[in-house]
Design a protein around this motif. Structure first.
Motif, PDB file in Angstrom:
ATOM      1  N   THR A  20     -30.769 -48.479  44.012  1.00 57.42           N
ATOM      2  CA  THR A  20     -30.971 -47.347  43.197  1.00 57.42           C
ATOM      3  C   THR A  20     -31.391 -45.936  43.990  1.00 57.42           C
ATOM      4  O   THR A  20     -31.380 -45.000  43.558  1.00 57.42           O
ATOM      5  N   LEU A  22     -31.089 -42.661  45.768  1.00 57.57           N
ATOM      6  CA  LEU A  22     -30.036 -41.424  45.794  1.00 57.57           C
ATOM      7  C   LEU A  22     -30.135 -40.806  46.862  1.00 57.57           C
ATOM      8  O   LEU A  22     -28.874 -40.521  47.553  1.00 57.57           O
ATOM      9  N   ALA A  30     -35.751 -40.866  46.928  1.00 55.95           N
ATOM     10  CA  ALA A  30     -35.312 -40.456  45.378  1.00 55.95           C
ATOM     11  C   ALA A  30     -34.725 -41.723  45.068  1.00 55.95           C
ATOM     12  O   ALA A  30     -33.442 -41.886  45.538  1.00 55.95           O
ATOM     13  N   ILE A  32     -32.809 -43.587  41.014  1.00 57.76           N
ATOM     14  CA  ILE A  32     -32.725 -43.495  39.808  1.00 57.76           C
ATOM     15  C   ILE A  32     -33.540 -44.775  39.091  1.00 57.76           C
ATOM     16  O   ILE A  32     -33.332 -45.640  39.669  1.00 57.76           O
ATOM     17  N   GLN A  36     -32.506 -46.172  31.625  1.00 55.15           N
ATOM     18  CA  GLN A  36     -31.952 -44.697  31.251  1.00 55.15           C
ATOM     19  C   GLN A  36     -31.993 -44.279  29.962  1.00 55.15           C
ATOM     20  O   GLN A  36     -30.861 -43.687  29.425  1.00 55.15           O
ATOM     21  N   TYR A  41     -33.694 -40.461  34.238  1.00 54.22           N
ATOM     22  CA  TYR A  41     -34.795 -40.785  34.719  1.00 54.22           C
ATOM     23  C   TYR A  41     -34.904 -41.214  36.074  1.00 54.22           C
ATOM     24  O   TYR A  41     -33.897 -41.935  36.731  1.00 54.22           O
ATOM     25  N   SER A  42     -35.747 -40.742  36.883  1.00 57.71           N
ATOM     26  CA  SER A  42     -35.790 -41.097  38.351  1.00 57.71           C
ATOM     27  C   SER A  42     -37.000 -41.292  38.669  1.00 57.71           C
ATOM     28  O   SER A  42     -38.164 -41.014  38.311  1.00 57.71           O
ATOM     29  N   LEU A  72     -37.165 -33.373  43.604  1.00 54.29           N
ATOM     30  CA  LEU A  72     -36.623 -34.501  42.739  1.00 54.29           C
ATOM     31  C   LEU A  72     -36.634 -33.951  41.353  1.00 54.29           C
ATOM     32  O   LEU A  72     -35.687 -33.940  40.725  1.00 54.29           O
ATOM     33  N   VAL A  76     -33.162 -33.372  39.282  1.00 54.44           N
ATOM     34  CA  VAL A  76     -32.864 -33.899  37.786  1.00 54.44           C
ATOM     35  C   VAL A  76     -32.769 -32.777  36.477  1.00 54.44           C
ATOM     36  O   VAL A  76     -32.008 -33.023  36.015  1.00 54.44           O
ATOM     37  N   ARG A 145     -25.780 -40.221  38.560  1.00 55.86           N
ATOM     38  CA  ARG A 145     -26.358 -40.328  40.001  1.00 55.86           C
ATOM     39  C   ARG A 145     -25.685 -39.350  40.824  1.00 55.86           C
ATOM     40  O   ARG A 145     -26.525 -38.754  41.761  1.00 55.86           O
ATOM     41  N   ILE A 148     -27.348 -35.819  40.297  1.00 61.14           N
ATOM     42  CA  ILE A 148     -28.584 -35.834  40.904  1.00 61.14           C
ATOM     43  C   ILE A 148     -28.484 -35.691  42.427  1.00 61.14           C
ATOM     44  O   ILE A 148     -29.145 -34.730  42.938  1.00 61.14           O
TER      45      ILE A 148
END
Length: 183
Positions: A20, A22, A30, A32, A36, A41-42, A72, A76, A145, A148
């Motif tokens: 997950t 990023l 960071a 994700i 979702q 949503y992160s 972050l 987003v 993904r 972001i």
């Protein structure tokens, strides 16, 4: 890859095994979110597994974590605004009631949310939203993904908060129009 990374998200991120992730940021990772139902949503995970609270960090690392949370959140926001015209805002939260490690939630909020939930905390969404496979992170979220992550990359090249801004806050510079000069 097994789901073993879920039992030690930070350790897995440090080992490069958390799918997950990023980007690696200054004081954390960071990632994700696993769910979702609010796309984008992160979560920001601290990069020290034993840290449970923001106050457990030395002041400089604490400020770096908060700066990463801001970064972050903005990434987003920019990605979601670009991908969904109904994007409204982001909510930032450091709660720590369930997982025993410092982390910050970044929740995008949208105009298409039902009125009874739109103005309330995300945690009041029905339990099925959290468990329904339709909302689970998967390949259908690759574009999100990437968006972001790209925004995080862009923000890395921007001046950081507190960095000197040429022509600003110098004693010899005149205030810009509309500024109020303190007495």
């Amino acid at each position: 890859m097994s789901d073993d990374w879920r039992t030690d998200r930070i350790g897995a991120a440090l080992r490069g095994e958390n799918p997950t992730v990023l980007r690696r940021l200054q004081a954390g990772f960071a990632v994700i979110g696993d769910v979702q139902f609010l796309p984008g949503y992160s979560v920001l995970l601290v990069d020290e597994p034993g840290v449970q609270r923001l106050s457990d960090l030395p002041r400089t690392k604490r400020l770096a974590f908060l700066s990463d949370m801001d970064r972050l959140g903005e990434a987003v926001e920019r990605a979601c605004r670009r991908l969904d015209p109904a994007f409204r805002r982001v909510n930032l939260e450091i709660l720590g009631n369930t997982d025993p490690f410092l982390h910050a939630h970044v929740w995008p909020r949208f105009e298409w949310e039902t009125p009874e939930l739109a103005g309330k905390p995300v945690w009041l969404y029905p339990p099925d939203r959290w468990r329904d496979e339709r909302f689970g992170l998967g390949p259908q979220h690759d574009a999100l993904r990437d968006a972001i992550a790209s925004e995080l990359d862009l923000s890395a090249s921007m001046p950081r908060a507190g960095a000197p801004d040429p022509g600003r806050d110098r004693p010899d510079s005149a205030p810009s129009p509309g500024c109020v000069t303190p007495l």
